[in-house]
Write a protein that holds these residues in place. Structure first.
Motif, PDB file in Angstrom:
ATOM      1  N   GLY A  10     -12.020   3.168  -0.909  1.00  0.00           N
ATOM      2  CA  GLY A  10     -10.619   3.470  -1.181  1.00  0.00           C
ATOM      3  C   GLY A  10     -10.029   2.597  -2.267  1.00  0.00           C
ATOM      4  O   GLY A  10      -9.216   3.046  -3.078  1.00  0.00           O
ATOM      5  N   HIS A  11     -10.462   1.349  -2.319  1.00  0.00           N
ATOM      6  CA  HIS A  11      -9.975   0.436  -3.349  1.00  0.00           C
ATOM      7  C   HIS A  11     -10.694   0.678  -4.680  1.00  0.00           C
ATOM      8  O   HIS A  11     -10.083   0.580  -5.739  1.00  0.00           O
ATOM      9  CB  HIS A  11     -10.149  -1.008  -2.898  1.00  0.00           C
ATOM     10  N   ILE A  12     -11.960   1.014  -4.612  1.00  0.00           N
ATOM     11  CA  ILE A  12     -12.723   1.317  -5.830  1.00  0.00           C
ATOM     12  C   ILE A  12     -12.126   2.528  -6.533  1.00  0.00           C
ATOM     13  O   ILE A  12     -12.002   2.550  -7.759  1.00  0.00           O
ATOM     14  CB  ILE A  12     -14.208   1.561  -5.495  1.00  0.00           C
ATOM     15  N   LEU A  13     -11.728   3.532  -5.761  1.00  0.00           N
ATOM     16  CA  LEU A  13     -11.214   4.780  -6.329  1.00  0.00           C
ATOM     17  C   LEU A  13      -9.738   4.725  -6.716  1.00  0.00           C
ATOM     18  O   LEU A  13      -9.238   5.653  -7.348  1.00  0.00           O
ATOM     19  CB  LEU A  13     -11.439   5.928  -5.345  1.00  0.00           C
ATOM     20  N   MET A  14      -9.050   3.664  -6.353  1.00  0.00           N
ATOM     21  CA  MET A  14      -7.635   3.531  -6.705  1.00  0.00           C
ATOM     22  C   MET A  14      -7.465   3.502  -8.213  1.00  0.00           C
ATOM     23  O   MET A  14      -8.318   2.976  -8.930  1.00  0.00           O
ATOM     24  CB  MET A  14      -7.083   2.194  -6.176  1.00  0.00           C
ATOM     25  N   GLU A  15      -6.353   4.050  -8.665  1.00  0.00           N
ATOM     26  CA  GLU A  15      -6.031   3.910 -10.083  1.00  0.00           C
ATOM     27  C   GLU A  15      -5.902   2.420 -10.377  1.00  0.00           C
ATOM     28  O   GLU A  15      -5.444   1.641  -9.542  1.00  0.00           O
ATOM     29  CB  GLU A  15      -4.717   4.623 -10.397  1.00  0.00           C
ATOM     30  N   GLU A  16      -6.302   2.045 -11.590  1.00  0.00           N
ATOM     31  CA  GLU A  16      -6.363   0.625 -11.944  1.00  0.00           C
ATOM     32  C   GLU A  16      -5.017  -0.081 -11.762  1.00  0.00           C
ATOM     33  O   GLU A  16      -4.954  -1.193 -11.253  1.00  0.00           O
ATOM     34  CB  GLU A  16      -6.858   0.465 -13.384  1.00  0.00           C
ATOM     35  N   TRP A  17      -3.923   0.563 -12.154  1.00  0.00           N
ATOM     36  CA  TRP A  17      -2.613  -0.090 -12.047  1.00  0.00           C
ATOM     37  C   TRP A  17      -2.256  -0.357 -10.576  1.00  0.00           C
ATOM     38  O   TRP A  17      -1.633  -1.371 -10.265  1.00  0.00           O
ATOM     39  CB  TRP A  17      -1.514   0.716 -12.735  1.00  0.00           C
ATOM     40  N   LYS A  18      -2.670   0.540  -9.693  1.00  0.00           N
ATOM     41  CA  LYS A  18      -2.393   0.349  -8.266  1.00  0.00           C
ATOM     42  C   LYS A  18      -3.197  -0.821  -7.723  1.00  0.00           C
ATOM     43  O   LYS A  18      -2.674  -1.673  -6.998  1.00  0.00           O
ATOM     44  CB  LYS A  18      -2.743   1.617  -7.478  1.00  0.00           C
ATOM     45  N   ARG A  19      -4.476  -0.842  -8.065  1.00  0.00           N
ATOM     46  CA  ARG A  19      -5.355  -1.921  -7.598  1.00  0.00           C
ATOM     47  C   ARG A  19      -4.860  -3.263  -8.141  1.00  0.00           C
ATOM     48  O   ARG A  19      -4.798  -4.255  -7.407  1.00  0.00           O
ATOM     49  CB  ARG A  19      -6.790  -1.630  -8.034  1.00  0.00           C
ATOM     50  N   GLU A  51     -12.351 -14.499  -1.729  1.00  0.00           N
ATOM     51  CA  GLU A  51     -13.302 -13.808  -0.848  1.00  0.00           C
ATOM     52  C   GLU A  51     -12.713 -12.488  -0.349  1.00  0.00           C
ATOM     53  O   GLU A  51     -13.410 -11.479  -0.278  1.00  0.00           O
ATOM     54  CB  GLU A  51     -13.629 -14.659   0.382  1.00  0.00           C
ATOM     55  N   TYR A  52     -11.436 -12.516  -0.023  1.00  0.00           N
ATOM     56  CA  TYR A  52     -10.807 -11.300   0.493  1.00  0.00           C
ATOM     57  C   TYR A  52     -10.702 -10.229  -0.595  1.00  0.00           C
ATOM     58  O   TYR A  52     -10.985  -9.061  -0.349  1.00  0.00           O
ATOM     59  CB  TYR A  52      -9.437 -11.608   1.107  1.00  0.00           C
ATOM     60  N   ILE A  53     -10.341 -10.641  -1.794  1.00  0.00           N
ATOM     61  CA  ILE A  53     -10.277  -9.683  -2.913  1.00  0.00           C
ATOM     62  C   ILE A  53     -11.669  -9.093  -3.156  1.00  0.00           C
ATOM     63  O   ILE A  53     -11.813  -7.878  -3.343  1.00  0.00           O
ATOM     64  CB  ILE A  53      -9.734 -10.341  -4.194  1.00  0.00           C
ATOM     65  N   LYS A  54     -12.707  -9.928  -3.127  1.00  0.00           N
ATOM     66  CA  LYS A  54     -14.076  -9.423  -3.327  1.00  0.00           C
ATOM     67  C   LYS A  54     -14.470  -8.441  -2.232  1.00  0.00           C
ATOM     68  O   LYS A  54     -15.157  -7.457  -2.492  1.00  0.00           O
ATOM     69  CB  LYS A  54     -15.071 -10.581  -3.405  1.00  0.00           C
ATOM     70  N   LEU A  55     -14.042  -8.702  -1.002  1.00  0.00           N
ATOM     71  CA  LEU A  55     -14.308  -7.763   0.087  1.00  0.00           C
ATOM     72  C   LEU A  55     -13.641  -6.424  -0.207  1.00  0.00           C
ATOM     73  O   LEU A  55     -14.275  -5.375  -0.113  1.00  0.00           O
ATOM     74  CB  LEU A  55     -13.795  -8.323   1.419  1.00  0.00           C
ATOM     75  N   LEU A  56     -12.360  -6.458  -0.570  1.00  0.00           N
ATOM     76  CA  LEU A  56     -11.637  -5.218  -0.852  1.00  0.00           C
ATOM     77  C   LEU A  56     -12.272  -4.436  -1.993  1.00  0.00           C
ATOM     78  O   LEU A  56     -12.251  -3.204  -1.987  1.00  0.00           O
ATOM     79  CB  LEU A  56     -10.170  -5.513  -1.168  1.00  0.00           C
ATOM     80  N   GLU A  57     -12.862  -5.125  -2.948  1.00  0.00           N
ATOM     81  CA  GLU A  57     -13.503  -4.466  -4.092  1.00  0.00           C
ATOM     82  C   GLU A  57     -14.746  -3.677  -3.685  1.00  0.00           C
ATOM     83  O   GLU A  57     -15.254  -2.888  -4.474  1.00  0.00           O
ATOM     84  CB  GLU A  57     -13.871  -5.496  -5.168  1.00  0.00           C
ATOM     85  N   THR A  58     -15.217  -3.860  -2.449  1.00  0.00           N
ATOM     86  CA  THR A  58     -16.381  -3.100  -1.972  1.00  0.00           C
ATOM     87  C   THR A  58     -15.980  -1.850  -1.207  1.00  0.00           C
ATOM     88  O   THR A  58     -16.828  -1.039  -0.876  1.00  0.00           O
ATOM     89  CB  THR A  58     -17.285  -3.967  -1.058  1.00  0.00           C
ATOM     90  N   PHE A  59     -14.700  -1.689  -0.875  1.00  0.00           N
ATOM     91  CA  PHE A  59     -14.226  -0.547  -0.103  1.00  0.00           C
ATOM     92  C   PHE A  59     -13.967   0.634  -1.022  1.00  0.00           C
ATOM     93  O   PHE A  59     -13.277   0.504  -2.043  1.00  0.00           O
ATOM     94  CB  PHE A  59     -12.942  -0.885   0.646  1.00  0.00           C
ATOM     95  N   TYR A  92       0.847  -1.204   0.000  1.00  0.00           N
ATOM     96  CA  TYR A  92       0.000   0.000   0.000  1.00  0.00           C
ATOM     97  C   TYR A  92       0.881   1.252   0.000  1.00  0.00           C
ATOM     98  O   TYR A  92       0.640   2.195  -0.739  1.00  0.00           O
ATOM     99  CB  TYR A  92      -0.917   0.032   1.228  1.00  0.00           C
ATOM    100  N   TYR A  93       1.903   1.248   0.834  1.00  0.00           N
ATOM    101  CA  TYR A  93       2.800   2.397   0.944  1.00  0.00           C
ATOM    102  C   TYR A  93       3.572   2.617  -0.362  1.00  0.00           C
ATOM    103  O   TYR A  93       3.687   3.750  -0.836  1.00  0.00           O
ATOM    104  CB  TYR A  93       3.754   2.180   2.119  1.00  0.00           C
ATOM    105  N   GLU A  94       4.066   1.545  -0.969  1.00  0.00           N
ATOM    106  CA  GLU A  94       4.822   1.639  -2.229  1.00  0.00           C
ATOM    107  C   GLU A  94       3.990   2.248  -3.355  1.00  0.00           C
ATOM    108  O   GLU A  94       4.520   2.974  -4.191  1.00  0.00           O
ATOM    109  CB  GLU A  94       5.316   0.260  -2.659  1.00  0.00           C
ATOM    110  N   ILE A  95       2.698   1.951  -3.390  1.00  0.00           N
ATOM    111  CA  ILE A  95       1.848   2.468  -4.472  1.00  0.00           C
ATOM    112  C   ILE A  95       1.206   3.809  -4.097  1.00  0.00           C
ATOM    113  O   ILE A  95       0.377   4.336  -4.840  1.00  0.00           O
ATOM    114  CB  ILE A  95       0.777   1.446  -4.923  1.00  0.00           C
ATOM    115  N   GLY A  96       1.565   4.327  -2.929  1.00  0.00           N
ATOM    116  CA  GLY A  96       1.057   5.636  -2.516  1.00  0.00           C
ATOM    117  C   GLY A  96      -0.349   5.610  -1.963  1.00  0.00           C
ATOM    118  O   GLY A  96      -1.059   6.611  -1.993  1.00  0.00           O
ATOM    119  N   GLU A  97      -0.758   4.476  -1.411  1.00  0.00           N
ATOM    120  CA  GLU A  97      -2.121   4.340  -0.896  1.00  0.00           C
ATOM    121  C   GLU A  97      -2.170   3.980   0.585  1.00  0.00           C
ATOM    122  O   GLU A  97      -3.163   3.472   1.064  1.00  0.00           O
ATOM    123  CB  GLU A  97      -2.878   3.271  -1.701  1.00  0.00           C
ATOM    124  N   GLY A  98      -1.115   4.242   1.302  1.00  0.00           N
ATOM    125  CA  GLY A  98      -1.136   3.904   2.714  1.00  0.00           C
ATOM    126  C   GLY A  98       0.010   4.566   3.443  1.00  0.00           C
ATOM    127  O   GLY A  98       0.843   5.246   2.859  1.00  0.00           O
TER     128      GLY A  98
END
Length: 129
Positions: A86-95, A76-84, A25-31
């Protein structure tokens, strides 16, 4: 009025995956860096009692913390993250990079899963008349 909010909490002895993946997360600028993270513990989520009472419209009659654990398999965990959001708004390459790293790390585990701890705060208030 009743409402609750849930968030990730980090209990002592919890799954080390979350501290480890924070570097991605930190490396991609999201944490935040691992050292600068708040890591809320069970029972420590912020209450909103003051905000509710400050409105002058409600009297808080009950605030209760709930904590639980859930095991998520990789997909299941990836699907959970796809509902958050912050993850929805991430640039596609970061996600894509993040989800790829999550899949690699969780699939390398014998159980191919992650143990996530949740915390929630329930607020109940009565309208003042």
């Amino acid at each position: 009025m009743a409402f609750w909010n849930a968030d990730h909490v980090f209990r002592e002895g919890g799954d080390p995956f979350f501290r480890e993946i924070q570097t991605v997360y930190y490396e991609i600028g999201e944490g935040k860096s691992v050292d600068n993270n708040e890591w809320p513990r069970p029972g420590e989520l912020q209450e909103q009692r003051c905000e509710i009472e400050k409105s002058g419209l409600f009297e808080v009659v009950h605030v209760r913390h709930f904590d639980w654990e859930r095991i998520y398999h990789v997909d299941e965990y990836i699907k959970l993250l796809e509902t958050f959001s912050g993850h929805i708004l991430m640039e596609e390459w970061k996600r894509d990079k993040l989800f790829h790293e999550i899949r690699i790390r969780l699939n390398s585990r014998p159980e191919k899963s992650v143990r996530r701890h949740w915390g929630a705060v329930l607020h109940v208030a009565l309208r003042k008349d």
